[in-house]
Design a protein around this motif. Structure first.
Motif, mmCIF file in Angstrom:
data_model
loop_
_atom_site.group_PDB
_atom_site.id
_atom_site.type_symbol
_atom_site.label_atom_id
_atom_site.label_comp_id
_atom_site.label_asym_id
_atom_site.label_seq_id
_atom_site.Cartn_x
_atom_site.Cartn_y
_atom_site.Cartn_z
ATOM 1 N N MET A 1 0.843 -1.185 0.000
ATOM 2 C CA MET A 1 0.000 0.000 0.000
ATOM 3 C C MET A 1 0.889 1.250 0.000
ATOM 4 O O MET A 1 1.767 1.389 0.834
ATOM 5 C CB MET A 1 -0.861 -0.035 1.276
ATOM 6 C CG MET A 1 -1.647 1.196 1.510
ATOM 7 S SD MET A 1 -3.166 1.094 0.756
ATOM 8 C CE MET A 1 -4.504 1.083 1.586
ATOM 9 N N ASP A 2 0.682 2.119 -0.946
ATOM 10 C CA ASP A 2 1.388 3.396 -0.974
ATOM 11 C C ASP A 2 0.432 4.485 -1.487
ATOM 12 O O ASP A 2 -0.739 4.214 -1.766
ATOM 13 C CB ASP A 2 2.680 3.316 -1.797
ATOM 14 C CG ASP A 2 2.443 2.961 -3.248
ATOM 15 O OD1 ASP A 2 1.257 2.841 -3.608
ATOM 16 O OD2 ASP A 2 3.411 2.812 -3.993
ATOM 17 N N LEU A 3 0.932 5.696 -1.620
ATOM 18 C CA LEU A 3 0.079 6.828 -1.982
ATOM 19 C C LEU A 3 -0.584 6.665 -3.340
ATOM 20 O O LEU A 3 -1.654 7.214 -3.592
ATOM 21 C CB LEU A 3 0.891 8.132 -1.949
ATOM 22 C CG LEU A 3 1.296 8.631 -0.562
ATOM 23 C CD1 LEU A 3 2.173 9.859 -0.692
ATOM 24 C CD2 LEU A 3 0.077 8.962 0.271
ATOM 25 N N SER A 4 0.037 5.909 -4.256
ATOM 26 C CA SER A 4 -0.537 5.748 -5.598
ATOM 27 C C SER A 4 -1.777 4.862 -5.590
ATOM 28 O O SER A 4 -2.573 4.894 -6.529
ATOM 29 C CB SER A 4 0.512 5.176 -6.549
ATOM 30 O OG SER A 4 0.861 3.860 -6.140
ATOM 31 N N ASN A 5 -1.971 4.073 -4.521
ATOM 32 C CA ASN A 5 -3.134 3.175 -4.448
ATOM 33 C C ASN A 5 -4.343 3.806 -3.752
ATOM 34 O O ASN A 5 -5.427 3.229 -3.787
ATOM 35 C CB ASN A 5 -2.774 1.906 -3.660
ATOM 36 C CG ASN A 5 -1.687 1.107 -4.342
ATOM 37 O OD1 ASN A 5 -1.228 1.467 -5.418
ATOM 38 N ND2 ASN A 5 -1.275 0.019 -3.723
ATOM 39 N N LEU A 6 -4.132 4.956 -3.082
ATOM 40 C CA LEU A 6 -5.215 5.551 -2.301
ATOM 41 C C LEU A 6 -6.276 6.174 -3.190
ATOM 42 O O LEU A 6 -5.965 6.781 -4.217
ATOM 43 C CB LEU A 6 -4.663 6.628 -1.356
ATOM 44 C CG LEU A 6 -3.756 6.141 -0.238
ATOM 45 C CD1 LEU A 6 -3.256 7.330 0.557
ATOM 46 C CD2 LEU A 6 -4.486 5.175 0.669
ATOM 47 N N LYS A 7 -7.541 6.034 -2.808
ATOM 48 C CA LYS A 7 -8.649 6.667 -3.519
ATOM 49 C C LYS A 7 -9.463 7.477 -2.507
ATOM 50 O O LYS A 7 -9.589 7.081 -1.351
ATOM 51 C CB LYS A 7 -9.549 5.604 -4.147
ATOM 52 C CG LYS A 7 -8.987 4.968 -5.378
ATOM 53 C CD LYS A 7 -10.022 4.082 -6.017
ATOM 54 C CE LYS A 7 -9.505 3.541 -7.333
ATOM 55 N NZ LYS A 7 -10.504 2.704 -7.974
ATOM 56 N N ALA A 8 -10.042 8.560 -2.981
ATOM 57 C CA ALA A 8 -10.901 9.361 -2.126
ATOM 58 C C ALA A 8 -12.208 8.625 -1.901
ATOM 59 O O ALA A 8 -12.693 7.944 -2.809
ATOM 60 C CB ALA A 8 -11.171 10.707 -2.777
ATOM 61 N N PRO A 9 -12.805 8.737 -0.710
ATOM 62 C CA PRO A 9 -14.097 8.100 -0.487
ATOM 63 C C PRO A 9 -15.176 8.724 -1.382
ATOM 64 O O PRO A 9 -15.024 9.844 -1.857
ATOM 65 C CB PRO A 9 -14.375 8.353 0.984
ATOM 66 C CG PRO A 9 -13.400 9.358 1.429
ATOM 67 C CD PRO A 9 -12.279 9.381 0.464
ATOM 68 N N GLU A 10 -16.266 8.003 -1.597
ATOM 69 C CA GLU A 10 -17.305 8.369 -2.550
ATOM 70 C C GLU A 10 -17.875 9.780 -2.326
ATOM 71 O O GLU A 10 -18.020 10.535 -3.278
ATOM 72 C CB GLU A 10 -18.435 7.328 -2.491
ATOM 73 C CG GLU A 10 -19.195 7.172 -3.802
ATOM 74 C CD GLU A 10 -18.332 6.871 -5.031
ATOM 75 O OE1 GLU A 10 -18.588 7.498 -6.070
ATOM 76 O OE2 GLU A 10 -17.405 6.047 -4.960
ATOM 77 N N PRO A 11 -18.207 10.195 -1.072
ATOM 78 C CA PRO A 11 -18.796 11.536 -0.897
ATOM 79 C C PRO A 11 -17.853 12.668 -1.283
ATOM 80 O O PRO A 11 -18.295 13.785 -1.531
ATOM 81 C CB PRO A 11 -19.102 11.607 0.597
ATOM 82 C CG PRO A 11 -19.055 10.222 1.104
ATOM 83 C CD PRO A 11 -18.187 9.452 0.181
ATOM 84 N N ASN A 12 -16.546 12.441 -1.306
ATOM 85 C CA ASN A 12 -15.594 13.514 -1.608
ATOM 86 C C ASN A 12 -15.481 13.813 -3.093
ATOM 87 O O ASN A 12 -14.723 14.682 -3.490
ATOM 88 C CB ASN A 12 -14.202 13.166 -1.071
ATOM 89 C CG ASN A 12 -14.120 13.354 0.425
ATOM 90 O OD1 ASN A 12 -15.115 13.689 1.038
ATOM 91 N ND2 ASN A 12 -12.968 13.121 1.002
ATOM 92 N N LYS A 13 -16.201 13.091 -3.931
ATOM 93 C CA LYS A 13 -16.071 13.290 -5.369
ATOM 94 C C LYS A 13 -17.111 14.266 -5.911
ATOM 95 O O LYS A 13 -17.313 14.351 -7.108
ATOM 96 C CB LYS A 13 -16.196 11.940 -6.089
ATOM 97 C CG LYS A 13 -15.049 11.008 -5.780
ATOM 98 C CD LYS A 13 -15.166 9.723 -6.517
ATOM 99 C CE LYS A 13 -13.972 8.829 -6.177
ATOM 100 N NZ LYS A 13 -14.077 7.532 -6.852
ATOM 101 N N LYS A 14 -17.770 14.996 -4.998
ATOM 102 C CA LYS A 14 -18.819 15.914 -5.401
ATOM 103 C C LYS A 14 -18.202 17.155 -6.040
ATOM 104 O O LYS A 14 -17.217 17.705 -5.522
ATOM 105 C CB LYS A 14 -19.611 16.304 -4.154
ATOM 106 C CG LYS A 14 -20.911 16.978 -4.434
ATOM 107 C CD LYS A 14 -21.666 17.149 -3.121
ATOM 108 C CE LYS A 14 -22.967 17.860 -3.383
ATOM 109 N NZ LYS A 14 -23.688 18.121 -2.145
ATOM 110 N N ASN A 15 -18.761 17.592 -7.177
ATOM 111 C CA ASN A 15 -18.251 18.799 -7.849
ATOM 112 C C ASN A 15 -18.735 20.043 -7.121
ATOM 113 O O ASN A 15 -19.835 20.059 -6.567
ATOM 114 C CB ASN A 15 -18.728 18.839 -9.304
ATOM 115 C CG ASN A 15 -18.082 17.754 -10.133
ATOM 116 O OD1 ASN A 15 -16.964 17.328 -9.837
ATOM 117 N ND2 ASN A 15 -18.777 17.292 -11.161
#
Length: 153
Positions: free
Chosen positions: A1-15
């Motif tokens: 696990m490193d920084l390239s594998n991290l994804k933002a949680p679903e609610p944070n993708k709001k425009n």
């Protein structure tokens, strides 16, 4: 696990809202997401901390009384009895008491104007230097064999 594998949680993708970009944006023309008119919908509106939405402000509702004289001269009061106590305790020098001695003893601050007041009694003969003095204080010091000299403000 490193920084390239991290994804933002679903609610944070709001425009974010892109207001003022036409009717198709949903926040487009006409009111631009600010409702129908009103003071707060206008450009340049800044809400002051005392603003109460048009009701009578607190500073106008509460009663006002009294008078403040902007030209009043503020003095630090030092009583004759206090001088006597400080002399007995050895915090003031005996025959001549200057303004610097009063400041050093903690009876006044550095830039303060000092007024000698007549509360209490004094037995020792002293010469004291102050900015002002009451009649009773001057009389008590002179009755004890001392004198009061005044400093120009």
């Amino acid at each position: 696990m490193d920084l390239s594998n991290l994804k933002a949680p679903e609610p944070n993708k709001k425009n974010r809202k892109r207001i003022g970009r036409g009717q198709g944006s949903g926040y487009g023309g006409h009111t631009v997401g600010k409702g129908h008119n009103g003071q707060r919908a206008r450009s340049g509106f800044k809400e002051r901390f005392w603003f109460e939405g048009g009701q009578m402000p607190l500073q106008r509702r509460i009663p006002k009384w009294g008078f403040t004289n902007n030209f009043r001269t503020e003095y630090v009061a030092v009583n004759v009895g206090t001088i006597d106590l400080f002399l007995e305790a050895g915090k003031l020098k005996d025959p001549v008491i200057s303004l610097d001695d009063l400041i050093e003893a903690g009876l006044a601050g550095k830039g303060d104007l000092v007024k000698l007041l007549g509360d209490g009694d004094i037995e020792k003969s002293i010469e004291i230097e102050v900015h002002n003095a009451s009649k009773s204080a001057k009389k008590k010091v002179e009755d004890a064999g001392g004198s009061v000299s005044f400093i120009e403000n």
